[in-house]
Design a protein around this motif. Sequence first.
Motif, mmCIF file in Angstrom:
data_model
loop_
_atom_site.group_PDB
_atom_site.id
_atom_site.type_symbol
_atom_site.label_atom_id
_atom_site.label_comp_id
_atom_site.label_asym_id
_atom_site.label_seq_id
_atom_site.Cartn_x
_atom_site.Cartn_y
_atom_site.Cartn_z
ATOM 1 N N PRO A 18 -29.834 56.108 87.694
ATOM 2 C CA PRO A 18 -30.582 54.906 88.109
ATOM 3 C C PRO A 18 -30.323 54.518 89.565
ATOM 4 O O PRO A 18 -31.217 53.990 90.223
ATOM 5 N N LEU A 19 -29.132 54.783 90.065
ATOM 6 C CA LEU A 19 -28.842 54.461 91.457
ATOM 7 C C LEU A 19 -29.726 55.288 92.384
ATOM 8 O O LEU A 19 -30.252 54.766 93.368
ATOM 9 N N ILE A 20 -29.916 56.544 92.069
ATOM 10 C CA ILE A 20 -30.738 57.399 92.918
ATOM 11 C C ILE A 20 -32.186 56.923 92.909
ATOM 12 O O ILE A 20 -32.844 56.904 93.955
ATOM 13 N N GLU A 21 -32.665 56.481 91.759
ATOM 14 C CA GLU A 21 -34.015 55.915 91.687
ATOM 15 C C GLU A 21 -34.129 54.692 92.597
ATOM 16 O O GLU A 21 -35.113 54.514 93.308
ATOM 17 N N GLU A 22 -33.100 53.841 92.563
ATOM 18 C CA GLU A 22 -33.095 52.642 93.409
ATOM 19 C C GLU A 22 -33.060 53.027 94.885
ATOM 20 O O GLU A 22 -33.763 52.432 95.708
ATOM 21 N N LEU A 23 -32.264 54.035 95.229
ATOM 22 C CA LEU A 23 -32.187 54.485 96.615
ATOM 23 C C LEU A 23 -33.530 55.028 97.082
ATOM 24 O O LEU A 23 -33.973 54.745 98.203
ATOM 25 N N ARG A 24 -34.195 55.812 96.234
ATOM 26 C CA ARG A 24 -35.516 56.346 96.589
ATOM 27 C C ARG A 24 -36.512 55.221 96.845
ATOM 28 O O ARG A 24 -37.325 55.285 97.762
ATOM 29 N N LYS A 25 -36.457 54.175 96.032
ATOM 30 C CA LYS A 25 -37.354 53.036 96.208
ATOM 31 C C LYS A 25 -37.089 52.346 97.552
ATOM 32 O O LYS A 25 -38.015 52.017 98.285
ATOM 33 N N LEU A 26 -35.815 52.137 97.870
ATOM 34 C CA LEU A 26 -35.466 51.515 99.151
ATOM 35 C C LEU A 26 -35.961 52.365 100.317
ATOM 36 O O LEU A 26 -36.493 51.839 101.299
ATOM 37 N N ILE A 27 -35.819 53.676 100.203
ATOM 38 C CA ILE A 27 -36.273 54.584 101.256
ATOM 39 C C ILE A 27 -37.784 54.485 101.416
ATOM 40 O O ILE A 27 -38.298 54.400 102.540
ATOM 41 N N GLU A 28 -38.514 54.480 100.305
ATOM 42 C CA GLU A 28 -39.976 54.367 100.350
ATOM 43 C C GLU A 28 -40.419 53.068 101.013
ATOM 44 O O GLU A 28 -41.461 53.019 101.666
ATOM 45 N N GLU A 29 -39.630 52.017 100.843
ATOM 46 C CA GLU A 29 -39.935 50.715 101.434
ATOM 47 C C GLU A 29 -39.475 50.616 102.887
ATOM 48 O O GLU A 29 -39.625 49.578 103.521
ATOM 49 N N GLY A 30 -38.896 51.695 103.394
ATOM 50 C CA GLY A 30 -38.430 51.701 104.777
ATOM 51 C C GLY A 30 -37.118 50.963 104.986
ATOM 52 O O GLY A 30 -36.785 50.576 106.098
ATOM 53 N N GLN A 31 -36.363 50.788 103.926
ATOM 54 C CA GLN A 31 -35.109 50.049 103.999
ATOM 55 C C GLN A 31 -33.922 51.011 103.943
ATOM 56 O O GLN A 31 -33.040 50.907 103.084
ATOM 57 N N VAL A 33 -31.323 51.293 105.876
ATOM 58 C CA VAL A 33 -30.010 50.677 106.086
ATOM 59 C C VAL A 33 -29.480 50.097 104.775
ATOM 60 O O VAL A 33 -28.298 50.276 104.437
ATOM 61 N N LYS A 34 -30.346 49.446 104.011
ATOM 62 C CA LYS A 34 -29.927 48.905 102.711
ATOM 63 C C LYS A 34 -29.547 50.031 101.753
ATOM 64 O O LYS A 34 -28.611 49.894 100.974
ATOM 65 N N ALA A 35 -30.291 51.136 101.813
ATOM 66 C CA ALA A 35 -29.988 52.281 100.952
ATOM 67 C C ALA A 35 -28.616 52.860 101.304
ATOM 68 O O ALA A 35 -27.824 53.171 100.406
ATOM 69 N N ILE A 36 -28.326 52.986 102.587
ATOM 70 C CA ILE A 36 -27.025 53.501 103.020
ATOM 71 C C ILE A 36 -25.918 52.556 102.565
ATOM 72 O O ILE A 36 -24.890 52.989 102.027
ATOM 73 N N LYS A 37 -26.134 51.276 102.747
ATOM 74 C CA LYS A 37 -25.133 50.290 102.332
ATOM 75 C C LYS A 37 -24.888 50.371 100.823
ATOM 76 O O LYS A 37 -23.740 50.353 100.368
ATOM 77 N N LYS A 38 -25.957 50.495 100.047
ATOM 78 C CA LYS A 38 -25.845 50.550 98.587
ATOM 79 C C LYS A 38 -25.061 51.776 98.140
ATOM 80 O O LYS A 38 -24.161 51.685 97.320
ATOM 81 N N VAL A 39 -25.390 52.944 98.683
ATOM 82 C CA VAL A 39 -24.706 54.169 98.274
ATOM 83 C C VAL A 39 -23.233 54.132 98.694
ATOM 84 O O VAL A 39 -22.362 54.614 97.979
ATOM 85 N N LYS A 58 -34.302 61.594 101.777
ATOM 86 C CA LYS A 58 -35.557 61.462 102.533
ATOM 87 C C LYS A 58 -36.230 62.815 102.719
ATOM 88 O O LYS A 58 -37.455 62.916 102.657
ATOM 89 N N SER A 59 -35.447 63.850 102.937
ATOM 90 C CA SER A 59 -36.014 65.171 103.192
ATOM 91 C C SER A 59 -36.554 65.832 101.924
ATOM 92 O O SER A 59 -37.312 66.788 102.003
ATOM 93 N N GLU A 60 -36.185 65.315 100.750
ATOM 94 C CA GLU A 60 -36.642 65.877 99.482
ATOM 95 C C GLU A 60 -38.043 65.449 99.110
ATOM 96 O O GLU A 60 -38.591 65.938 98.148
#
Length: 61
Positions: A18-31, A33-39, A58-60
Amino acid sequence: MQYTLDHVTKHSEIPENPLIEELRKLIEEGQDVKAIKKVREEWGLSLIEGKGYIDKLKSEK
């Protein structure tokens, strides 16, 4: 090892972390920095490791 886990997840019925899903969503939203902070918070990664992981996600696309 991460490649193997990713490969098995993609080719099985095992849901993605679920964390990876959340990170992908943040990346799609252009966030990125928040994704890096979360991970970093969740997995205890350094800034360089966290950014590297997010860049990999992002590269995937």
